[in-house]
Scaffold this motif. Structure first.
Motif, mmCIF file in Angstrom:
data_model
loop_
_atom_site.group_PDB
_atom_site.id
_atom_site.type_symbol
_atom_site.label_atom_id
_atom_site.label_comp_id
_atom_site.label_asym_id
_atom_site.label_seq_id
_atom_site.Cartn_x
_atom_site.Cartn_y
_atom_site.Cartn_z
ATOM 1 N N LEU A 70 7.450 22.865 11.425
ATOM 2 C CA LEU A 70 7.093 22.256 12.698
ATOM 3 C C LEU A 70 7.809 20.928 12.932
ATOM 4 N N GLY A 71 8.260 20.274 11.864
ATOM 5 C CA GLY A 71 8.913 18.978 12.017
ATOM 6 C C GLY A 71 7.948 17.840 12.224
ATOM 7 N N VAL A 72 6.710 17.966 11.705
ATOM 8 C CA VAL A 72 5.705 16.912 11.843
ATOM 9 C C VAL A 72 4.948 16.764 10.528
ATOM 10 N N ALA A 73 4.388 15.580 10.314
ATOM 11 C CA ALA A 73 3.541 15.348 9.142
ATOM 12 C C ALA A 73 2.144 15.886 9.416
ATOM 13 N N GLU A 74 1.501 16.428 8.367
ATOM 14 C CA GLU A 74 0.192 17.045 8.519
ATOM 15 C C GLU A 74 -0.931 16.219 7.912
ATOM 16 N N ALA A 75 -0.631 15.446 6.899
ATOM 17 C CA ALA A 75 -1.669 14.667 6.219
ATOM 18 C C ALA A 75 -1.002 13.515 5.482
ATOM 19 N N VAL A 76 -1.797 12.501 5.120
ATOM 20 C CA VAL A 76 -1.296 11.346 4.371
ATOM 21 C C VAL A 76 -2.361 10.933 3.354
ATOM 22 N N HIS A 77 -1.916 10.691 2.124
ATOM 23 C CA HIS A 77 -2.807 10.167 1.088
ATOM 24 C C HIS A 77 -2.454 8.699 0.856
ATOM 25 N N ILE A 78 -3.450 7.823 0.852
ATOM 26 C CA ILE A 78 -3.248 6.372 0.724
ATOM 27 C C ILE A 78 -3.743 5.898 -0.637
ATOM 28 N N HIS A 125 0.841 -1.187 0.000
ATOM 29 C CA HIS A 125 0.000 0.000 0.000
ATOM 30 C C HIS A 125 0.882 1.245 0.000
ATOM 31 N N ALA A 126 0.641 2.144 -0.948
ATOM 32 C CA ALA A 126 1.444 3.360 -1.051
ATOM 33 C C ALA A 126 0.873 4.452 -0.154
ATOM 34 N N ALA A 127 1.762 5.139 0.559
ATOM 35 C CA ALA A 127 1.368 6.268 1.399
ATOM 36 C C ALA A 127 2.154 7.492 0.952
ATOM 37 N N LEU A 128 1.459 8.619 0.859
ATOM 38 C CA LEU A 128 2.075 9.870 0.449
ATOM 39 C C LEU A 128 1.890 10.890 1.573
ATOM 40 N N PRO A 129 2.812 10.915 2.550
ATOM 41 C CA PRO A 129 2.690 11.870 3.658
ATOM 42 C C PRO A 129 3.122 13.273 3.220
ATOM 43 N N PHE A 130 2.529 14.268 3.869
ATOM 44 C CA PHE A 130 2.865 15.667 3.623
ATOM 45 C C PHE A 130 3.429 16.238 4.918
ATOM 46 N N PHE A 131 4.704 16.616 4.856
ATOM 47 C CA PHE A 131 5.491 16.936 6.043
ATOM 48 C C PHE A 131 5.718 18.432 6.144
ATOM 49 N N ASN A 132 5.412 19.012 7.302
ATOM 50 C CA ASN A 132 5.639 20.426 7.562
ATOM 51 C C ASN A 132 7.062 20.611 8.066
ATOM 52 N N LEU A 133 7.925 21.215 7.242
ATOM 53 C CA LEU A 133 9.338 21.366 7.608
ATOM 54 C C LEU A 133 9.531 22.368 8.737
ATOM 55 N N LEU A 190 3.486 13.311 20.811
ATOM 56 C CA LEU A 190 4.822 13.150 21.383
ATOM 57 C C LEU A 190 5.693 14.378 21.119
ATOM 58 N N ALA A 191 5.514 14.996 19.941
ATOM 59 C CA ALA A 191 6.283 16.200 19.654
ATOM 60 C C ALA A 191 5.934 17.318 20.630
ATOM 61 N N MET A 192 4.658 17.396 21.029
ATOM 62 C CA MET A 192 4.236 18.433 21.975
ATOM 63 C C MET A 192 4.508 18.048 23.420
ATOM 64 N N ALA A 193 4.628 16.746 23.695
ATOM 65 C CA ALA A 193 4.716 16.286 25.081
ATOM 66 C C ALA A 193 5.971 16.791 25.787
ATOM 67 N N VAL A 194 7.130 16.669 25.137
ATOM 68 C CA VAL A 194 8.378 17.019 25.823
ATOM 69 C C VAL A 194 8.415 18.489 26.238
ATOM 70 N N PRO A 195 8.209 19.460 25.321
ATOM 71 C CA PRO A 195 8.241 20.860 25.771
ATOM 72 C C PRO A 195 7.108 21.208 26.725
ATOM 73 N N THR A 196 5.982 20.483 26.649
ATOM 74 C CA THR A 196 4.855 20.771 27.539
ATOM 75 C C THR A 196 5.104 20.205 28.931
ATOM 76 N N LEU A 197 5.520 18.958 29.013
ATOM 77 C CA LEU A 197 5.700 18.302 30.304
ATOM 78 C C LEU A 197 6.897 18.857 31.061
ATOM 79 N N LEU A 198 7.911 19.308 30.340
ATOM 80 C CA LEU A 198 9.078 19.879 31.001
ATOM 81 C C LEU A 198 8.964 21.396 31.130
ATOM 82 N N ASP A 199 7.831 21.941 30.689
ATOM 83 C CA ASP A 199 7.510 23.355 30.879
ATOM 84 C C ASP A 199 8.489 24.288 30.192
ATOM 85 N N GLU A 200 9.130 23.811 29.118
ATOM 86 C CA GLU A 200 10.034 24.644 28.334
ATOM 87 C C GLU A 200 10.429 23.850 27.103
#
Length: 456
Positions: A171-179, A161-169, A348-358
């Motif tokens: 923010l460093g995270v993927a925003e959408a995926v087309h299958i 199955h082919a996946a075409l992710p769209f990555f926000n450079l 997970l990308a949001m967890a580290v700066p949020t949980l460590l408060d910086e």
């Protein structure tokens, strides 16, 4: 009885635990998404997302493995499981749930923007312009999927199955995926995705970084004329160039390594294009093709190298989230699986700066980057980046595996600021040592991390 046990299980997973802290943004996102009344009579959306995130977090390849793992979490497990596999499978293949998941991804992205750092800040000529990358990747079919390739008279892709992710450079995270399950070229997949009303390719002013497989001059010419969106890719040897005109290369530190900058015409396009030739620190010569004339040629070369961030994202998905294989056989199920991996990565990308408060950086990875930058060009562990670009790599491309292990093994731990300060922060600063006061001591064995939360 089953619903009561499921409720009890979810209560244990999310009652003041580390997992509950990770999932906290989901509750806020769901409150902003319209949900159909018929969704969630047995498994509500919050629990459905929680179980999907947990499966990715623990890297479980099969649903049977997760269901059995959840069964053993119950204090007084009876003969019957708290959640039937068919219930989860039916929920995964629900189009109505897919619409809610799309809304949750969009809401989480909005929440992530003020939390995550801008990885492209300070690049000349770029400003706040959106920068995205896309490339194809593949998932193995589920055990229940019977492939029938074109050679066998069907339409299924021989690679899976082919996946075409769209990555926000930024923010460093993927925003959408087309299958796509059919055997189709990447350009056809991109054109299919572009027909969707909310496709990211319809957004104005985006700079796209794409692989050579996505060279389609007519498609990108149309995007530039109608939306002001441009692209950067590697030059393809078989692409026919009709004429060239030299563009003077300014004496600018950002143009370090630029050999030539040419305005060209392609046989496949009526619009002007640009060919930038770049020599890396290690002596490799690379040619880049773009229809963007606003950027310095050295910046063109640098930005294309940031496509590596997307490859690191794929690495996390396949090796840490067990995303290399489809969970279901229906297209909707595969799409929902990919939406769940987007949600997991965002959380997970949001967890580290949020949980460590910086905003905490992965110092171990950054030290390795600096060592590679200081190495001689001919050193085996050196880097091709020009020296001016080194300061822009202050945020790692990948979620640290040490951080992933913390959440994987401590998801049931009672959440507290002390836990994160004592066990999560050191993994970013000193790898497996216990804290800043133990610099220079011998690292603890990997298995020791699994027991840290019990002592907290």
């Amino acid at each position: 009885m089953i619903l009561g046990r499921l409720k009890s299980l979810m209560q244990r997973l999310t009652d003041s635990t580390v997992f509950a802290d990770v999932l906290a943004p989901v509750e806020r996102a769901l409150s902003r998404v319209r949900t159909a009344p018929a969704i969630g009579r047995t498994l509500n959306m919050a629990d459905f997302i929680a179980l999907g995130v947990l499966r990715h977090l623990q890297g479980m390849m099969t649903l049977r493995e997760q269901v059995q793992g959840l069964w053993h979490l119950e204090a007084n497990a009876e003969a019957r499981l708290p959640l039937a596999r068919s219930t989860w499978s039916d929920a995964l293949a629900s189009g109505a749930r897919g619409a809610v998941l799309e809304g949750v991804v969009a809401a989480l992205l909005e929440d992530a923007k003020p939390i995550l750092p801008d990885r492209l800040a300070g690049i000349p000529g770029l400003g706040t312009r959106p920068v995205r990358a896309t490339d194809g990747t593949y998932l193995l079919e589920s055990a229940h999927y019977r492939r029938c390739t074109p050679r066998e008279g069907g339409q299924d892709n021989p690679k899976g199955h082919a996946a075409l992710p769209f990555f926000n450079l930024r923010l460093g995270v993927a925003e959408a995926v087309h299958i796509e399950t059919r055997s189709r070229h990447e350009v056809r997949m991109l054109r299919d995705y572009d027909q969707q009303p909310r496709a990211l390719t319809r957004e104005r002013g985006v700079l796209w970084l794409v692989d050579r497989a996505f060279i389609d001059a007519a498609f990108w010419d149309k995007k530039k004329r109608g939306l002001g969106s441009t692209m950067i890719t590697r030059m393809k040897s078989g692409l026919r160039v009709d004429s060239t005109e030299e563009i003077p290369v300014t004496d600018d530190p950002y143009n370090e390594g630029v050999v030539a900058d040419l305005r060209i015409t392609l046989s496949s396009s009526r619009e002007p294009w640009r060919l930038v030739t770049f020599r890396t620190r290690r002596g490799r010569t690379v040619a880049f093709l773009t229809n963007d004339f606003s950027l310095l040629p050295g910046v063109v070369a640098f930005l294309y190298s940031r496509r590596w961030d997307e490859e690191k994202c794929f690495d996390t998905w396949k090796n840490d989230f067990a995303q290399a294989k489809a969970w279901g056989k229906r297209l909707t199920a595969i799409e929902n699986q990919m939406r769940l991996v987007l949600i997991t990565h965002l959380l997970l990308a949001m967890a580290v700066p949020t949980l460590l408060d910086e905003t905490v950086r992965d110092e171990k990875a950054l030290r390795k980057q600096d060592q590679r930058q200081r190495a001689e060009p001919d050193a085996p562990d050196g880097t091709d980046r020009p020296d001016w670009a080194a300061r822009l790599f202050r945020h790692t491309s990948k979620i640290s595996r040490q951080v992933l292990r913390f959440f994987k093994h401590s998801f049931l731990a009672p959440a507290s600021p002390a836990l994160y300060e004592r066990h999560l922060r050191p993994m970013l600063l000193h790898y497996l040592r216990l804290g800043p006061d133990t610099v220079g001591t011998k690292p603890r064995p990997a298995g020791y991390v699994r027991l840290l939360w019990r002592a907290s």
